[in-house]
Design an enzyme around this catalytic site. Structure first.
Site, PDB file in Angstrom:
ATOM      1  CB  ILE A 141       1.935  -0.559   0.755  1.00 47.89           C
ATOM      2  CG1 ILE A 141       0.951   0.252   1.608  1.00 47.89           C
ATOM      3  CG2 ILE A 141       3.125  -1.315   1.236  1.00 47.89           C
ATOM      4  CD1 ILE A 141       0.214  -0.717   2.716  1.00 47.89           C
ATOM      5  CG  ASP A 179      -5.443 -11.321 -12.332  1.00 48.19           C
ATOM      6  OD1 ASP A 179      -5.096 -11.807 -11.285  1.00 48.19           O
ATOM      7  OD2 ASP A 179      -6.519 -10.923 -12.573  1.00 48.19           O
ATOM      8  CB  SER A 185       0.462 -10.030   6.629  1.00 51.29           C
ATOM      9  OG  SER A 185      -0.627 -10.481   7.433  1.00 51.29           O
ATOM     10  CE  LYS A 207      -3.843  -8.521   3.020  1.00 49.19           C
ATOM     11  NZ  LYS A 207      -2.677  -8.239   2.194  1.00 49.19           N
ATOM     12  CB  ILE A 260       0.043   2.928   4.512  1.00 53.56           C
ATOM     13  CG1 ILE A 260       0.738   1.793   5.172  1.00 53.56           C
ATOM     14  CG2 ILE A 260       0.989   3.742   3.759  1.00 53.56           C
ATOM     15  CD1 ILE A 260       1.651   2.072   6.347  1.00 53.56           C
TER      16      ILE A 260
END
Ligand code: COA
Length: 275
Positions: free
Chosen positions: A26, A71, A148, A166, A195
């Site tokens: 994404i 990271d 989220s 989240k 997705i």
């Protein structure tokens, strides 16, 4: 339909968009859409090799790219990557907190360290990202987009750690919207549904269940990285200049109350009666 049929190709010309986890899925889809409207991209992730491949793809779209591994759990490393991005591309205008970790597992089997890892990557990592970018965002009167998930507001089996992380992210988003509005910084979250082609779908959707799951989504399909990329461009654009503190759900209706078992049962009965 693509982004440049709706937005000018130079909408983000000269602006820097910094995306954590930007080398795949994404987040890379978001990067591609910003590149298409002229933005320069700062991307960070854990693996330099993946970042280099994504950077090459984004450069081919015409973007200048700063790609240094870090990271998000390591604050000094993240700060360093952001500083180098500033030197290479200028201050951040749009910040996307996209880095995330996930593995599906029954709550009673998640180890304390496994739970902590997801909280550290998703929630602490998002805070680190915002904290490190604050001065740059203040300078540009920029904006933040948090990635989220539906797990933040609906319990999903095997996602106790992710749901907690989240939900924390969305609360952090609202808090920062409240506190940083006075600096002209807007903060919003996007909750994508499944997705197509992402590691998330590979990890979370049981093999053989893809078609069944699609039938359970009111719009009848998985989303695409462009669905989320286009929404991100809108949220970061002047068209959204009065929008802050909001969660936008882009999931084809998957999380609508009523889109679950009962509806499926009724639709199946109706189909049987017709057929
Ligand atoms: N199932 C169960 N536990 C897991 C796990 C899995 N698939 N993956 C990691 N863990 C646990 C580890 O066992 C460890 O706990 P322990 O010390 O009690 O054994 C803890 O999580 C930390 O794991 P580690 O391997 O040190 O890696 P990390 O901190 O870098 O882990 C994760 C990051 C947990 C997100 C890992 O699953 C991962 O790297 N995922 C790939 C990226 C990803 O998730 N992308 C998002 C897709 S939506």
């Amino acid at each position: 339909m693509n982004i440049t049929s709706c937005f000018a190709k130079d909408l983000f010309q000269g602006k820097t968009v910094f995306i954590t986890g930007g080398s795949s899925g994404i987040n890379l889809g978001i990067a591609r859409n910003f590149a298409a409207v002229g933005a320069n991209l700062g991307i960070v992730g854990r693996a330099q090799e993946k970042l280099d491949a994504a950077a090459a793809e984004l450069r081919a779209l015409g973007a200048q790219v700063s790609a240094h591994s870090a990271d998000v759990r390591d604050y000094p490393a993240l700060e360093g990557a952001m500083q180098r991005c500033r030197e290479e591309l200028g201050p951040i205008h749009t910040l996307v907190c996209g880095a995330a970790g996930n593995f599906p597992l029954a709550a009673e089997r998640i180890s304390p360290n496994g739970f902590k890892s997801v909280i550290d990557i998703d929630l602490l990592g998002s805070f680190h990202t915002c904290r490190a970018a604050f001065e740059q965002l203040k300078e540009t009167r920029g904006n933040i987009i948090f990635i989220s998930a539906g797990q933040a507001f609906m319990p999903y089996a095997f996602q106790a750690h992710v749901g907690a992380a989240k939900a924390g992210i969305d609360n952090l988003m609202r808090n920062l919207a409240l506190e940083w509005g006075r600096f002209g910084i807007r903060c919003n979250s996007i909750a994508p549904g499944p997705i197509e082609g992402t590691e998330g779908v590979r990890r979370l959707v049981p093999e053989g269940s893809v078609d069944k799951l699609k039938r359970m989504i009111p719009l009848g399909r998985f989303g695409t990285p462009d669905d989320i990329g286009q929404l991100s461009v809108f949220l970061a654009s002047p068209l959204a200049s009065y929008i802050t503190g909001t969660l936008i759900v882009a999931d084809g209706g998957q999380n609508l109350p009523g889109s679950g078992a009962w509806t499926q049962l009724v639709l199946a009965e109706m189909a049987k009666a017709k057929g």
